[in-house]
Design a protein around this motif. Structure first.
Motif, mmCIF file in Angstrom:
data_model
loop_
_atom_site.group_PDB
_atom_site.id
_atom_site.type_symbol
_atom_site.label_atom_id
_atom_site.label_comp_id
_atom_site.label_asym_id
_atom_site.label_seq_id
_atom_site.Cartn_x
_atom_site.Cartn_y
_atom_site.Cartn_z
ATOM 1 N N ILE A 91 49.433 43.176 32.320
ATOM 2 C CA ILE A 91 49.226 44.635 32.474
ATOM 3 C C ILE A 91 49.949 44.908 34.012
ATOM 4 O O ILE A 91 50.339 45.866 34.046
ATOM 5 N N PHE A 92 49.469 44.177 34.937
ATOM 6 C CA PHE A 92 50.045 44.185 36.190
ATOM 7 C C PHE A 92 51.592 44.273 36.117
ATOM 8 O O PHE A 92 52.420 45.066 36.968
ATOM 9 N N ILE A 93 52.176 43.051 35.507
ATOM 10 C CA ILE A 93 53.574 42.782 35.402
ATOM 11 C C ILE A 93 54.116 44.214 34.828
ATOM 12 O O ILE A 93 55.307 44.844 34.988
ATOM 13 N N GLY A 94 53.563 44.588 33.575
ATOM 14 C CA GLY A 94 53.912 46.042 33.057
ATOM 15 C C GLY A 94 53.956 47.033 33.564
ATOM 16 O O GLY A 94 54.685 47.934 33.666
ATOM 17 N N VAL A 95 52.903 47.363 34.498
ATOM 18 C CA VAL A 95 52.863 48.576 35.532
ATOM 19 C C VAL A 95 53.835 48.419 36.634
ATOM 20 O O VAL A 95 54.589 49.386 36.860
ATOM 21 N N LEU A 96 54.288 47.181 36.892
ATOM 22 C CA LEU A 96 55.218 46.924 38.071
ATOM 23 C C LEU A 96 56.658 47.469 37.511
ATOM 24 O O LEU A 96 57.480 47.923 38.154
ATOM 25 N N PHE A 97 57.003 47.038 36.290
ATOM 26 C CA PHE A 97 58.519 47.275 35.747
ATOM 27 C C PHE A 97 58.745 48.765 35.256
ATOM 28 O O PHE A 97 59.298 49.388 35.672
ATOM 29 N N MET A 98 57.414 49.267 34.486
ATOM 30 C CA MET A 98 57.323 50.714 34.196
ATOM 31 C C MET A 98 56.083 50.800 33.938
ATOM 32 O O MET A 98 55.123 50.131 33.630
ATOM 33 N N VAL A 99 55.501 52.188 34.036
ATOM 34 C CA VAL A 99 54.111 52.501 33.997
ATOM 35 C C VAL A 99 53.821 52.493 32.712
ATOM 36 O O VAL A 99 52.476 51.954 32.153
ATOM 37 N N ILE A 100 54.628 52.521 31.477
ATOM 38 C CA ILE A 100 54.182 53.027 30.123
ATOM 39 C C ILE A 100 53.950 51.659 29.432
ATOM 40 O O ILE A 100 52.940 51.641 28.978
ATOM 41 N N PRO A 101 54.714 50.475 29.843
ATOM 42 C CA PRO A 101 54.032 49.129 29.274
ATOM 43 C C PRO A 101 52.773 48.750 29.546
ATOM 44 O O PRO A 101 52.106 48.141 28.807
ATOM 45 N N GLY A 102 52.600 49.047 30.882
ATOM 46 C CA GLY A 102 51.277 48.752 31.404
ATOM 47 C C GLY A 102 50.249 49.618 30.684
ATOM 48 O O GLY A 102 49.123 48.827 30.449
ATOM 49 N N ILE A 103 50.551 50.791 30.396
ATOM 50 C CA ILE A 103 49.374 51.528 29.827
ATOM 51 C C ILE A 103 49.138 51.118 28.215
ATOM 52 O O ILE A 103 48.026 50.912 27.672
ATOM 53 N N VAL A 104 50.179 50.961 27.555
ATOM 54 C CA VAL A 104 50.204 50.374 26.305
ATOM 55 C C VAL A 104 49.366 48.967 26.142
ATOM 56 O O VAL A 104 48.648 48.699 25.281
ATOM 57 N N LEU A 105 49.681 48.032 27.102
ATOM 58 C CA LEU A 105 49.174 46.861 27.127
ATOM 59 C C LEU A 105 47.667 46.906 27.360
ATOM 60 O O LEU A 105 46.573 46.402 26.736
ATOM 61 N N SER A 106 47.241 47.928 28.314
ATOM 62 C CA SER A 106 45.845 47.914 28.689
ATOM 63 C C SER A 106 45.123 48.832 27.508
ATOM 64 O O SER A 106 43.830 48.251 27.358
#
Length: 120
Positions: A91-106
């Motif tokens: 989730i942290f990596i997803g938030v680093l690259f773009m916010v949307i992948p982090g939100i989707v993973l969480s």
């Protein structure tokens, strides 16, 4: 077989009734959790128990505030930390690259703690 439709109003009414019925127990459990926040080994078990309070309420069980000190929750400490690591790092990596992948993973992994503990 008759198919029932999900009614938001009825679901909300049921959840509020369950919450009101168990409010003193849940508040007492959270207060006990806050008291034990400085005891590392004990706090992990109580944190797992607090995380699983919604599953107990959903099953219709009465919440015992002292139930958060049960040893069955401390038994899952290793799995809890592994699951937390496997969730937080991607989730942290997803938030680093773009916010949307982090939100989707969480959102996708929100129920992983419940599956881990409830399903064994």
């Amino acid at each position: 077989m008759e198919v029932k439709k999900l009614d938001f109003g009825e679901t909300l009414k049921d959840s509020v009734a369950i919450g009101v019925k168990n409010a003193p127990s849940v508040i007492a459990a959270v207060a006990l959790w806050l008291i034990t926040i400085w005891i590392p080994y004990l706090n992990v078990g109580t944190t797992i128990a607090i995380t699983l309070l919604p599953t107990q309420l959903a099953k219709g069980e009465i919440v015992n505030p002292l139930g958060i000190f049960d040893s069955k929750y401390r038994r899952y400490m290793g799995e809890f930390f592994i699951t937390m690591g496997l969730m937080v790092f991607p989730i942290f990596i997803g938030v680093l690259f773009m916010v949307i992948p982090g939100i989707v993973l969480s959102i996708a992994w929100t129920l992983s703690y419940y599956f881990l503990i409830e399903k064994g």
